[in-house]
Design a protein around this motif. Structure first.
Motif, PDB file in Angstrom:
ATOM      1  N   PHE A  16     -45.778  11.825 -49.257  1.00 34.04           N
ATOM      2  CA  PHE A  16     -44.733  12.318 -48.364  1.00 34.04           C
ATOM      3  C   PHE A  16     -43.882  11.207 -47.754  1.00 34.04           C
ATOM      4  O   PHE A  16     -42.793  11.473 -47.267  1.00 34.04           O
ATOM      5  N   THR A  17     -44.356   9.975 -47.760  1.00 36.52           N
ATOM      6  CA  THR A  17     -43.624   8.894 -47.098  1.00 36.52           C
ATOM      7  C   THR A  17     -43.206   7.781 -48.045  1.00 36.52           C
ATOM      8  O   THR A  17     -42.502   6.869 -47.635  1.00 36.52           O
ATOM      9  N   GLY A  18     -43.619   7.819 -49.282  1.00 36.88           N
ATOM     10  CA  GLY A  18     -43.325   6.748 -50.240  1.00 36.88           C
ATOM     11  C   GLY A  18     -41.879   6.725 -50.693  1.00 36.88           C
ATOM     12  O   GLY A  18     -41.009   7.425 -50.162  1.00 36.88           O
ATOM     13  N   ASP A  19     -41.620   5.924 -51.701  1.00 35.53           N
ATOM     14  CA  ASP A  19     -40.269   5.756 -52.239  1.00 35.53           C
ATOM     15  C   ASP A  19     -39.686   7.058 -52.776  1.00 35.53           C
ATOM     16  O   ASP A  19     -38.485   7.292 -52.685  1.00 35.53           O
ATOM     17  N   LYS A  20     -40.520   7.875 -53.385  1.00 37.58           N
ATOM     18  CA  LYS A  20     -40.073   9.150 -53.960  1.00 37.58           C
ATOM     19  C   LYS A  20     -40.922  10.282 -53.381  1.00 37.58           C
ATOM     20  O   LYS A  20     -41.837  10.772 -54.026  1.00 37.58           O
ATOM     21  N   PRO A  21     -40.619  10.700 -52.141  1.00 39.49           N
ATOM     22  CA  PRO A  21     -41.444  11.752 -51.527  1.00 39.49           C
ATOM     23  C   PRO A  21     -41.344  13.065 -52.280  1.00 39.49           C
ATOM     24  O   PRO A  21     -40.351  13.339 -52.949  1.00 39.49           O
ATOM     25  N   LEU A  22     -42.406  13.853 -52.155  1.00 37.04           N
ATOM     26  CA  LEU A  22     -42.407  15.178 -52.769  1.00 37.04           C
ATOM     27  C   LEU A  22     -41.216  15.995 -52.274  1.00 37.04           C
ATOM     28  O   LEU A  22     -40.828  15.903 -51.110  1.00 37.04           O
ATOM     29  N   GLN A  23     -40.684  16.805 -53.142  1.00 40.92           N
ATOM     30  CA  GLN A  23     -39.590  17.711 -52.796  1.00 40.92           C
ATOM     31  C   GLN A  23     -40.175  19.092 -52.521  1.00 40.92           C
ATOM     32  O   GLN A  23     -41.107  19.521 -53.187  1.00 40.92           O
ATOM     33  N   SER A  24     -39.586  19.767 -51.568  1.00 41.36           N
ATOM     34  CA  SER A  24     -39.970  21.145 -51.312  1.00 41.36           C
ATOM     35  C   SER A  24     -39.587  21.993 -52.515  1.00 41.36           C
ATOM     36  O   SER A  24     -38.606  21.713 -53.198  1.00 41.36           O
ATOM     37  N   SER A  25     -40.349  23.031 -52.769  1.00 40.57           N
ATOM     38  CA  SER A  25     -40.018  23.972 -53.842  1.00 40.57           C
ATOM     39  C   SER A  25     -38.970  24.984 -53.386  1.00 40.57           C
ATOM     40  O   SER A  25     -38.462  25.753 -54.183  1.00 40.57           O
ATOM     41  N   GLY A  26     -38.661  24.976 -52.084  1.00 42.81           N
ATOM     42  CA  GLY A  26     -37.730  25.959 -51.533  1.00 42.81           C
ATOM     43  C   GLY A  26     -38.423  27.248 -51.116  1.00 42.81           C
ATOM     44  O   GLY A  26     -37.784  28.209 -50.718  1.00 42.81           O
ATOM     45  N   GLU A  27     -39.770  27.244 -51.187  1.00 38.09           N
ATOM     46  CA  GLU A  27     -40.549  28.434 -50.853  1.00 38.09           C
ATOM     47  C   GLU A  27     -41.478  28.115 -49.686  1.00 38.09           C
ATOM     48  O   GLU A  27     -42.108  27.064 -49.651  1.00 38.09           O
ATOM     49  N   ILE A  28     -41.540  29.035 -48.737  1.00 38.14           N
ATOM     50  CA  ILE A  28     -42.419  28.882 -47.582  1.00 38.14           C
ATOM     51  C   ILE A  28     -43.313  30.110 -47.493  1.00 38.14           C
ATOM     52  O   ILE A  28     -42.849  31.244 -47.639  1.00 38.14           O
ATOM     53  N   PHE A  29     -44.605  29.865 -47.277  1.00 34.44           N
ATOM     54  CA  PHE A  29     -45.584  30.939 -47.139  1.00 34.44           C
ATOM     55  C   PHE A  29     -45.829  31.174 -45.657  1.00 34.44           C
ATOM     56  O   PHE A  29     -46.110  30.238 -44.911  1.00 34.44           O
ATOM     57  N   CYS A  30     -45.720  32.408 -45.229  1.00 31.06           N
ATOM     58  CA  CYS A  30     -45.938  32.797 -43.839  1.00 31.06           C
ATOM     59  C   CYS A  30     -47.202  33.646 -43.770  1.00 31.06           C
ATOM     60  O   CYS A  30     -47.286  34.683 -44.430  1.00 31.06           O
TER      61      CYS A  30
END
Length: 188
Positions: free
Chosen positions: A132-146
């Motif tokens: 999450f903090t490195g050179d290439k952080p993960l990208q969100s998939s655009g989906e959120i679970f509630c």
């Protein structure tokens, strides 16, 4: 599962259409997202309670790393449960004490394996932090679970959001989110 079995599907909905980067993307705080969504949901259902939200991430490009970490985490949890369990002398039933049980001499090697698994936890946390903090952080998939406190609220909110899709106002303007049922737990 049948109607008598509770599952994630009964308590959760998925919201799709969020940006994959920016303030509503991979760098967004799930706690803040929960508060914002809960405020919106309460405008429709006043007593609704969200237990939490989980931002989905695109990790297919690093599937083997994620899979290895999940396997170690599962091993760690199993080791912790084994270390806290005991057999009830009267019933023969296994129970959890919440405390580490004494290790019989014949299980010392197994205890050493458990200790190695438990010590891996700090290393795994550093690995995940880098994602999450490195050179290439993960990208969100655009989906959120509630995840909702009650089945009733999850079903009611899904019905409401399908009839009247939610507008999300973020950095990139207004976005219409799509609400869907959840059929399994999100991948970690």
């Amino acid at each position: 599962f049948d109607e008598g079995t509770s599952s994630m599907r009964d308590y959760a909905i998925s919201l799709k259409g969020f940006p994959t980067t920016g303030a509503t993307g991979a760098d967004h705080n799930e706690g803040d997202m929960k508060a914002t969504l809960e405020e919106h949901f309460r405008a429709k259902i006043p007593d609704v309670e969200l237990v939490g939200v989980s931002i989905g991430y695109s990790c297919s490009h690093m599937w083997y790393q994620v899979s290895d970490l999940l396997a170690r985490t599962q091993g760690k949890v199993e080791a912790e449960v084994a270390a806290m369990s005991y057999g009830d002398a009267e019933t023969g039933e296994e129970a959890l004490t919440g405390e580490r049980a004494p290790v019989p001499a014949e299980e010392v090697e197994e205890e050493e394996d458990s200790t190695r698994l438990l010590s891996q936890q700090a290393l795994d946390k550093a690995i995940v932090s880098e994602w999450f903090t490195g050179d290439k952080p993960l990208q969100s998939s655009g989906e959120i679970f509630c995840v909702f406190r009650s089945k009733r609220h999850a079903k009611a909110m899904l019905k409401h959001l399908r009839a009247e899709p939610m507008k999300w106002h973020g950095e990139s303007g207004s976005i219409t989110l799509q609400a869907e049922e959840v059929f399994s737990e999100p991948m970690a």
